[in-house]
Design a protein around this motif. Structure first.
Motif, PDB file in Angstrom:
ATOM      1  N   LEU A 117       0.320  -0.668  -0.074  1.00 37.94           N
ATOM      2  CA  LEU A 117      -0.166   0.093  -0.006  1.00 37.94           C
ATOM      3  C   LEU A 117       0.760   1.097   0.124  1.00 37.94           C
ATOM      4  O   LEU A 117       0.518   2.052  -0.544  1.00 37.94           O
ATOM      5  N   LEU A 118       1.725   1.219   0.704  1.00 35.40           N
ATOM      6  CA  LEU A 118       2.519   2.117   0.828  1.00 35.40           C
ATOM      7  C   LEU A 118       3.987   2.678  -0.487  1.00 35.40           C
ATOM      8  O   LEU A 118       3.489   3.912  -1.330  1.00 35.40           O
ATOM      9  N   ALA A 119       4.070   1.502  -1.332  1.00 38.35           N
ATOM     10  CA  ALA A 119       4.490   2.128  -2.344  1.00 38.35           C
ATOM     11  C   ALA A 119       3.396   2.447  -3.801  1.00 38.35           C
ATOM     12  O   ALA A 119       3.859   3.152  -4.457  1.00 38.35           O
ATOM     13  N   ILE A 120       2.449   2.195  -3.418  1.00 38.18           N
ATOM     14  CA  ILE A 120       1.383   3.188  -4.289  1.00 38.18           C
ATOM     15  C   ILE A 120       0.694   3.986  -4.006  1.00 38.18           C
ATOM     16  O   ILE A 120       0.800   4.898  -4.650  1.00 38.18           O
ATOM     17  N   ARG A 121       1.028   4.840  -2.902  1.00 39.74           N
ATOM     18  CA  ARG A 121       0.980   5.838  -2.066  1.00 39.74           C
ATOM     19  C   ARG A 121       1.952   6.539  -2.563  1.00 39.74           C
ATOM     20  O   ARG A 121       1.853   7.510  -3.014  1.00 39.74           O
ATOM     21  N   ARG A 122       3.316   5.958  -2.850  1.00 41.83           N
ATOM     22  CA  ARG A 122       4.685   6.642  -3.445  1.00 41.83           C
ATOM     23  C   ARG A 122       4.985   6.981  -4.845  1.00 41.83           C
ATOM     24  O   ARG A 122       5.180   8.051  -4.896  1.00 41.83           O
ATOM     25  N   ALA A 123       3.557   6.617  -5.457  1.00 40.24           N
ATOM     26  CA  ALA A 123       4.210   6.379  -6.752  1.00 40.24           C
ATOM     27  C   ALA A 123       3.576   6.929  -6.786  1.00 40.24           C
ATOM     28  O   ALA A 123       3.195   7.632  -8.158  1.00 40.24           O
ATOM     29  N   GLY A 124       1.906   7.465  -6.428  1.00 37.52           N
ATOM     30  CA  GLY A 124       1.842   8.600  -6.728  1.00 37.52           C
ATOM     31  C   GLY A 124      -0.438   8.828  -6.299  1.00 37.52           C
ATOM     32  O   GLY A 124      -0.886   9.469  -7.262  1.00 37.52           O
ATOM     33  N   ALA A 125      -0.303   6.918  -6.027  1.00 41.77           N
ATOM     34  CA  ALA A 125      -1.815   7.741  -5.981  1.00 41.77           C
ATOM     35  C   ALA A 125      -2.898   7.953  -4.653  1.00 41.77           C
ATOM     36  O   ALA A 125      -2.183   7.978  -3.512  1.00 41.77           O
ATOM     37  N   ASP A 126      -3.543   9.076  -4.209  1.00 41.55           N
ATOM     38  CA  ASP A 126      -4.563   9.703  -3.142  1.00 41.55           C
ATOM     39  C   ASP A 126      -4.666   8.719  -2.790  1.00 41.55           C
ATOM     40  O   ASP A 126      -4.847   8.543  -1.502  1.00 41.55           O
ATOM     41  N   MET A 127      -5.892   7.468  -3.690  1.00 40.88           N
ATOM     42  CA  MET A 127      -7.128   7.116  -3.087  1.00 40.88           C
ATOM     43  C   MET A 127      -6.611   5.648  -3.318  1.00 40.88           C
ATOM     44  O   MET A 127      -6.021   5.653  -4.756  1.00 40.88           O
ATOM     45  N   ILE A 128      -6.828   4.582  -2.105  1.00 44.61           N
ATOM     46  CA  ILE A 128      -6.748   2.955  -3.350  1.00 44.61           C
ATOM     47  C   ILE A 128      -7.615   2.573  -2.844  1.00 44.61           C
ATOM     48  O   ILE A 128      -7.943   2.543  -1.641  1.00 44.61           O
ATOM     49  N   LEU A 129      -8.183   1.351  -3.961  1.00 45.67           N
ATOM     50  CA  LEU A 129      -9.332   0.425  -3.540  1.00 45.67           C
ATOM     51  C   LEU A 129      -8.402  -0.812  -3.228  1.00 45.67           C
ATOM     52  O   LEU A 129      -7.225  -0.950  -3.454  1.00 45.67           O
ATOM     53  N   THR A 130      -8.615  -1.394  -1.865  1.00 50.20           N
ATOM     54  CA  THR A 130      -8.197  -2.353  -1.650  1.00 50.20           C
ATOM     55  C   THR A 130      -8.622  -3.151  -0.729  1.00 50.20           C
ATOM     56  O   THR A 130      -9.657  -2.684   0.324  1.00 50.20           O
ATOM     57  N   TYR A 131      -8.522  -4.630  -0.579  1.00 47.57           N
ATOM     58  CA  TYR A 131      -9.128  -5.878  -0.321  1.00 47.57           C
ATOM     59  C   TYR A 131      -8.565  -5.385   1.269  1.00 47.57           C
ATOM     60  O   TYR A 131      -9.158  -6.505   1.844  1.00 47.57           O
ATOM     61  N   PHE A 132      -7.646  -5.770   1.664  1.00 48.63           N
ATOM     62  CA  PHE A 132      -6.579  -5.075   2.349  1.00 48.63           C
ATOM     63  C   PHE A 132      -7.406  -4.301   3.521  1.00 48.63           C
ATOM     64  O   PHE A 132      -6.705  -3.598   4.634  1.00 48.63           O
ATOM     65  N   ALA A 133      -8.136  -2.796   3.263  1.00 47.82           N
ATOM     66  CA  ALA A 133      -8.895  -2.057   3.727  1.00 47.82           C
ATOM     67  C   ALA A 133      -8.524  -2.270   5.285  1.00 47.82           C
ATOM     68  O   ALA A 133      -8.673  -1.829   5.745  1.00 47.82           O
ATOM     69  N   LYS A 134      -9.482  -3.031   5.491  1.00 50.09           N
ATOM     70  CA  LYS A 134     -10.036  -2.682   6.482  1.00 50.09           C
ATOM     71  C   LYS A 134      -8.883  -3.460   7.474  1.00 50.09           C
ATOM     72  O   LYS A 134      -8.589  -3.060   8.561  1.00 50.09           O
ATOM     73  N   ALA A 135      -8.477  -4.209   7.475  1.00 46.94           N
ATOM     74  CA  ALA A 135      -7.002  -5.706   7.828  1.00 46.94           C
ATOM     75  C   ALA A 135      -6.113  -4.464   8.312  1.00 46.94           C
ATOM     76  O   ALA A 135      -5.174  -4.969   9.288  1.00 46.94           O
ATOM     77  N   PHE A 136      -6.234  -3.549   7.059  1.00 45.89           N
ATOM     78  CA  PHE A 136      -4.902  -2.325   7.303  1.00 45.89           C
ATOM     79  C   PHE A 136      -5.170  -1.579   8.699  1.00 45.89           C
ATOM     80  O   PHE A 136      -4.260  -0.930   9.267  1.00 45.89           O
ATOM     81  N   VAL A 137      -6.180  -1.050   8.364  1.00 49.03           N
ATOM     82  CA  VAL A 137      -6.698  -0.481   9.232  1.00 49.03           C
ATOM     83  C   VAL A 137      -6.962  -0.165  10.868  1.00 49.03           C
ATOM     84  O   VAL A 137      -6.604  -0.267  12.071  1.00 49.03           O
ATOM     85  N   GLN A 138      -7.780  -2.001  10.793  1.00 51.16           N
ATOM     86  CA  GLN A 138      -7.286  -2.696  11.796  1.00 51.16           C
ATOM     87  C   GLN A 138      -5.291  -3.061  12.296  1.00 51.16           C
ATOM     88  O   GLN A 138      -5.943  -3.503  13.891  1.00 51.16           O
ATOM     89  N   GLY A 139      -4.709  -2.853  11.569  1.00 51.54           N
ATOM     90  CA  GLY A 139      -3.524  -3.168  12.511  1.00 51.54           C
ATOM     91  C   GLY A 139      -3.558  -4.271  12.434  1.00 51.54           C
ATOM     92  O   GLY A 139      -3.727  -5.411  12.717  1.00 51.54           O
TER      93      GLY A 139
END
Ligand code: PBG
Length: 334
Positions: A312-334
């Motif tokens: 996810l970090l790499a996608i943001r670093r490449a320049g995406a503002d927002m990411i559609l990802t199946y990891f969203a919930k798990a990422f936020v939950q840590g």
């Protein structure tokens, strides 16, 4: 340790990597819950969640469970959801007529979510693949053995108006037909939905990484294969300039958000689009990217959390503002 060998260096970049707090101060990119959109698969009925073998951790949810999931995601600070219907095979047809049923599953799901969690951004795809027997994103001309561009766009414009009526915040044409963004913008405006935004799947490549998604929405079983050939409309993975042409067209036609998809293997495209346009940019970390990390982690070959976070970090670093990802919930939950 003796220090007999000493380089005469003015610049020692490692100084700023010495401690966790120095590294934090120098950190250039972050992934926050607000940047994330969780795709959610919706099914008819009141049944229990249905697991998807190729997407461990992701299930198809009834509308009630979808609403509960959306409440939870909103509580966790995730900004949006993208709702994808999985329809009963009996509702699929050649002409995708169920897509224009004003009470079709995804429209009921949108209404339910917007009623329960109005602050959460709700996005829905515009494409015919959940509704066609053959699993293509457009109408199929059997004689010409091709997807019919303009007639497909007409259906998409009607889907857009129905989704806007149901209260969706952004419609997301994922079909890659020519001219669809402009046509959808006009149809929305003509029907007084000038506030409904368009997130255009602008640079969507004909990737092998959509396989698990096609299990999830059942287009693989309808078509009898994961390897549905969408190369006459999705982009050739070899092509960078062609992606920029699509991006420019969608911007001209009135897209509010541009998207690159898949994300991880296309970071060069994300970076280039970032430099070409001032519009918000989305990247879709697709089902196959998710499945690869989950599968390797299940085997104990990769560390799930670190690989997830790094992807996810790499996608943001490449320049995406927002990411559609199946990891969203798990990422936020840590
Ligand atoms: C359908 C659509 C696809 C995805 C999003 N919308 C599949 C496809 O184009 O075949 C893929 C998402 C994923 O793999 O996670 N138009």
């Amino acid at each position: 340790m003796t220090n007999e060998f000493k380089l005469d260096l003015t610049r020692r970049p490692r100084r700023m990597r010495r401690t966790a707090s120095l590294r934090a101060l120098a950190s250039e990119t972050e992934v926050l819950p607000q940047h994330l959109i969780q795709p959610v698969f919706v099914i008819e009925g009141e049944g229990a969640p249905e697991t998807i073998d190729s997407m461990p951790g992701i299930s198809r949810l009834s509308i009630n469970d979808t609403v509960a999931e959306c409440r939870e995601l909103h509580g966790l600070g995730v900004s949006g959801v993208a709702l994808f219907p999985k329809l009963d095979e009996s509702l699929k047809s050649d002409d995708a007529r169920e897509a224009l049923n004003p009470n079709t599953l995804v429209l009921r799901a949108i209404r339910a979510v917007k009623a329960a969690v109005p602050e959460l951004t709700v996005i829905t795809d515009l494409a015919l693949d959940p509704y066609t027997e053959h699993g293509h994103d457009g109408l199929w001309d059997a004689a010409a053995q091709d997807i019919v561009n303009d007639a497909t766009v007409e259906v998409l414009t009607e889907m857009a108006v129905l989704a806007a009526e149901a209260g969706v915040d952004m419609v997301a044409p994922s079909d890659m037909m020519d001219g669809r963004v402009g046509a959808i913008r006009s149809a929305l405006d003509d029907n007084d939905f000038e506030k409904t935004a368009i997130m255009a799947y602008s640079a969507k490549f004909a990737s092998a990484l959509y396989g698990p998604f096609r299990d999830a929405v059942g287009s693989a079983s309808s078509a009898g294969s994961h390897n549905l050939n969408k190369r006459s409309y999705q982009l050739n993975p070899a092509n960078r300039r062609e992606a920029l042409v699509e991006i420019a067209l969608d911007e001209e036609e009135g897209a509010d958000v541009l998207m690159v998809k898949p994300a991880g293997p296309y970071l060069d495209i994300i970076r280039e689009v970032r430099e070409e346009t001032e519009l918000p940019l989305a990247a879709y970390q697709v089902s196959g990217e998710y499945a690869q990390i989950m599968a390797a982690a299940k085997k104990g070959w990769l560390d799930l959390e670190r690989c997830r976070n790094e992807s996810l970090l790499a996608i943001r670093r490449a320049g995406a503002d927002m990411i559609l990802t199946y990891f969203a919930k798990a990422f936020v939950q840590g």
